[in-house]
Design a protein around this motif. Sequence first.
Motif, PDB file in Angstrom:
ATOM      1  N   ASP A 107      -2.873  -3.517  -5.286  1.00 15.57           N
ATOM      2  CA  ASP A 107      -3.649  -4.275  -6.273  1.00 15.57           C
ATOM      3  C   ASP A 107      -2.830  -5.358  -6.957  1.00 15.57           C
ATOM      4  O   ASP A 107      -3.372  -6.174  -7.701  1.00 15.57           O
ATOM      5  CB  ASP A 107      -4.254  -3.333  -7.317  1.00 15.57           C
ATOM      6  N   SER A 121       0.833  -1.206   0.000  1.00 17.98           N
ATOM      7  CA  SER A 121       0.000   0.000   0.000  1.00 17.98           C
ATOM      8  C   SER A 121       0.865   1.252   0.000  1.00 17.98           C
ATOM      9  O   SER A 121       0.548   2.244  -0.673  1.00 17.98           O
ATOM     10  CB  SER A 121      -0.938   0.003   1.211  1.00 17.98           C
ATOM     11  N   ARG A 122       1.959   1.220   0.756  1.00 19.84           N
ATOM     12  CA  ARG A 122       2.877   2.367   0.753  1.00 19.84           C
ATOM     13  C   ARG A 122       3.447   2.628  -0.641  1.00 19.84           C
ATOM     14  O   ARG A 122       3.753   3.774  -0.991  1.00 19.84           O
ATOM     15  CB  ARG A 122       4.031   2.119   1.733  1.00 19.84           C
ATOM     16  N   ARG A 123       3.586   1.565  -1.425  1.00 20.63           N
ATOM     17  CA  ARG A 123       4.114   1.682  -2.783  1.00 20.63           C
ATOM     18  C   ARG A 123       2.997   1.945  -3.800  1.00 20.63           C
ATOM     19  O   ARG A 123       3.255   1.975  -4.994  1.00 20.63           O
ATOM     20  CB  ARG A 123       4.866   0.397  -3.145  1.00 20.63           C
ATOM     21  N   HIS A 124       1.757   2.067  -3.287  1.00 18.70           N
ATOM     22  CA  HIS A 124       0.579   2.237  -4.145  1.00 18.70           C
ATOM     23  C   HIS A 124       0.428   1.065  -5.117  1.00 18.70           C
ATOM     24  O   HIS A 124       0.047   1.239  -6.280  1.00 18.70           O
ATOM     25  CB  HIS A 124       0.655   3.567  -4.911  1.00 18.70           C
ATOM     26  N   GLN A 125       0.718  -0.146  -4.594  1.00 23.25           N
ATOM     27  CA  GLN A 125       0.690  -1.349  -5.433  1.00 23.25           C
ATOM     28  C   GLN A 125      -0.068  -2.493  -4.759  1.00 23.25           C
ATOM     29  O   GLN A 125       0.154  -3.661  -5.089  1.00 23.25           O
ATOM     30  CB  GLN A 125       2.132  -1.806  -5.747  1.00 23.25           C
TER      31      GLN A 125
END
Length: 330
Positions: free
Chosen positions: A236, A230-234
Amino acid sequence: MTRLSAPRRSRLWTGAVVLALAALAAWINLPLVSRVFDRSSARVAALPAATPFRAGQRVLMLSPHPDDETLCCAGMIQQAQAAGAQVSIAWMTAGDGFEFDAALTERTLRPGPQNMRALGDTRVGEARRAAAVLGVPAQRTYMLGYPDGGLFRLFTTNFTVPYTAPRTRADAVYVTGALTPDAPFTGQALEADLTRVLDRVQPDVVLAPAPQDFHTDHHTLSYIALQLMSRRHQADRLRYWVVHGGLEWPVPKGLHEALPLTVPPLANRLPWTRVDLTPEQRGRKLEAVRAYRTQTEIEPRFMEAFVRANELLSPEPLPTAGPAADAPPE
């Protein structure tokens, strides 16, 4: 009439309960019972196929212990590589917390810290052999070596203060070939190591345990993976699997390659997809399972029960609809 003493009555009741549970487990594990009474076989057949892997993808398998990567995902690992994807495996722990395992492998009735550490090194070797069987080269495997059974401690009370594992008496990474030798047993160090792996692999797909997996190390790793991705915006990019899915699951125990791997009861409401395995992929999976001799000598029927006609993967960590969709796992 002779009355039984209270201690004797208690022993008789305990014996009766143990026998009843043993009989129930034996009955549940009959293949015929599974076929006749378990409608989840039909449910598995109706599941959508998982999204296939693609050439050029980078796939990272996050395994709490040596053997989890094989039990859940050996078929997927093979399919990813056959499609031209690059697969990497990261083991969080060396699996050094099972005293009965150490008693057998070390041939001692009372395994001490040195025996438990020896077990850890043995399981590291097994993990690398299993990865080789599945075609994953050593340079794409990462042994982090944190304490078996201690990931929740690292995630919470021991995020910055080193944790001393009760069985190995270690408070830092000791296993041979670890990514960061002598790293302290802290959540901070674990996150740093896992971040190093993510930075190095740059995964397009991450295979991680689902939050509903019963084993504490498993669902804790799920939380950590969700947090880091989530911190990496990944987030998903995560896909979820289960190994400890409920009482007696998967049933029946033992090697039944033609039977489906059914939906785990503890994660019954996840949006599962199905990964069908060829006979050749099942055979290679069985070979990898048997590379874990320390485990197959103790619980062969559990280990071999994962060699089935399919594997299961969920694109989501929680149910997507329904009144209890956001409820935490029990």
